[in-house]
Design a protein around this motif. Structure first.
Motif, mmCIF file in Angstrom:
data_model
loop_
_atom_site.group_PDB
_atom_site.id
_atom_site.type_symbol
_atom_site.label_atom_id
_atom_site.label_comp_id
_atom_site.label_asym_id
_atom_site.label_seq_id
_atom_site.Cartn_x
_atom_site.Cartn_y
_atom_site.Cartn_z
ATOM 1 N N VAL A 1 14.968 9.225 -30.757
ATOM 2 C CA VAL A 1 13.526 9.122 -30.478
ATOM 3 C C VAL A 1 13.225 7.861 -29.681
ATOM 4 O O VAL A 1 12.466 7.892 -28.711
ATOM 5 C CB VAL A 1 12.711 9.164 -31.791
ATOM 6 N N ASN A 2 13.838 6.750 -30.066
ATOM 7 C CA ASN A 2 13.625 5.500 -29.333
ATOM 8 C C ASN A 2 14.158 5.580 -27.910
ATOM 9 O O ASN A 2 13.530 5.084 -26.966
ATOM 10 C CB ASN A 2 14.253 4.320 -30.071
ATOM 11 N N GLN A 3 15.305 6.213 -27.749
ATOM 12 C CA GLN A 3 15.894 6.380 -26.416
ATOM 13 C C GLN A 3 14.972 7.227 -25.542
ATOM 14 O O GLN A 3 14.744 6.914 -24.374
ATOM 15 C CB GLN A 3 17.272 7.043 -26.540
ATOM 16 N N GLN A 4 14.411 8.294 -26.113
ATOM 17 C CA GLN A 4 13.505 9.151 -25.352
ATOM 18 C C GLN A 4 12.234 8.393 -24.982
ATOM 19 O O GLN A 4 11.742 8.494 -23.872
ATOM 20 C CB GLN A 4 13.164 10.413 -26.158
ATOM 21 N N ARG A 5 11.724 7.598 -25.910
ATOM 22 C CA ARG A 5 10.521 6.818 -25.640
ATOM 23 C C ARG A 5 10.785 5.810 -24.525
ATOM 24 O O ARG A 5 9.965 5.637 -23.624
ATOM 25 C CB ARG A 5 10.059 6.104 -26.912
ATOM 26 N N ASP A 6 11.946 5.161 -24.540
ATOM 27 C CA ASP A 6 12.288 4.211 -23.479
ATOM 28 C C ASP A 6 12.400 4.912 -22.134
ATOM 29 O O ASP A 6 11.944 4.407 -21.108
ATOM 30 C CB ASP A 6 13.598 3.490 -23.803
ATOM 31 N N THR A 7 13.013 6.097 -22.136
ATOM 32 C CA THR A 7 13.132 6.874 -20.905
ATOM 33 C C THR A 7 11.757 7.269 -20.389
ATOM 34 O O THR A 7 11.469 7.178 -19.201
ATOM 35 C CB THR A 7 13.979 8.137 -21.161
ATOM 36 N N TRP A 8 10.893 7.697 -21.301
ATOM 37 C CA TRP A 8 9.540 8.094 -20.921
ATOM 38 C C TRP A 8 8.776 6.906 -20.343
ATOM 39 O O TRP A 8 8.110 7.030 -19.324
ATOM 40 C CB TRP A 8 8.809 8.665 -22.128
ATOM 41 N N ARG A 9 8.898 5.745 -20.977
ATOM 42 C CA ARG A 9 8.212 4.552 -20.472
ATOM 43 C C ARG A 9 8.711 4.175 -19.081
ATOM 44 O O ARG A 9 7.930 3.822 -18.209
ATOM 45 C CB ARG A 9 8.415 3.374 -21.426
ATOM 46 N N LYS A 10 10.019 4.244 -18.884
ATOM 47 C CA LYS A 10 10.580 3.914 -17.581
ATOM 48 C C LYS A 10 10.066 4.886 -16.529
ATOM 49 O O LYS A 10 9.644 4.485 -15.445
ATOM 50 C CB LYS A 10 12.108 3.969 -17.635
ATOM 51 N N ARG A 11 10.059 6.165 -16.856
ATOM 52 C CA ARG A 11 9.582 7.182 -15.921
ATOM 53 C C ARG A 11 8.096 6.971 -15.636
ATOM 54 O O ARG A 11 7.641 7.094 -14.521
ATOM 55 C CB ARG A 11 9.846 8.574 -16.498
#
Length: 174
Positions: A67-77
């Motif tokens: 979940v944290n990895q996905q959130r970081d990816t989403w923030r970067k995008r």
């Protein structure tokens, strides 16, 4: 613990947990390829911390990493989109071949994924963790680093949106 034993334990965990992690990632991202990448990145991070992870909490730990990895990816995008105003954001694609789970009992799997894709990122994460993963409000709040009240209100809004979506479809069928 020896490296060989640690690797054997981790390999067994990966074999047991990968299908469930893939389903969770797929529900969160709405894309099979992104889900596979997310699971791979999460398992890589889990492996580096494997000596500190308790065996009975390995799935919860990896789910939190996911979940944290996905959130970081989403923030970067999101930052990239904010910087580049010339491109329009793409709609979340609906996967062609979803992993098998109880959610497959939904009459139209594609319609479920389309409805989930329409939810804002945080609502989607909360709904998936709360209802698909059957986690308590406190566990979801802890994993997403938000207040329990935020989990409750976000889940309520997400479910209302999903109900509205399926009610509209149901009315169209009659």
């Amino acid at each position: 613990m020896s490296k060989r034993r640690r690797d054997a334990e981790f390999t067994a965990f990966v074999q047991r947990a990968s299908p469930e992690l893939l389903r969770i990632a797929w529900f969160i991202t709405g894309d099979v390829e992104q889900a596979k990448e997310l699971v791979q990145a999460s398992l890589t991070k889990t492996y580096t911390a494997w000596a500190r992870v308790r065996p009975n909490e390995a799935m919860a730990y990896t789910r939190t990493v996911l979940v944290n990895q996905q959130r970081d990816t989403w923030r970067k995008r999101r930052r990239e989109v904010l910087v580049d105003h010339t491109t329009e954001p793409e709609a979340a694609p609906v996967p062609q071949a979803p992993p098998r789970h109880l959610a497959d009992d939904v009459v139209d799997q594609q319609e479920l994924m389309a409805a989930l894709a329409r939810l804002p990122e945080q609502q989607r994460r909360v709904v998936v963790l709360r209802y698909y993963c059957d986690q308590s409000e406190a566990a979801v709040a802890d994993q997403l680093d938000i207040a329990v009240g935020t989990v409750k209100s976000t889940a309520a809004r997400g479910l209302a949106s999903l109900r509205g979506h399926f009610a509209t479809i149901d009315e169209g069928i009659r």
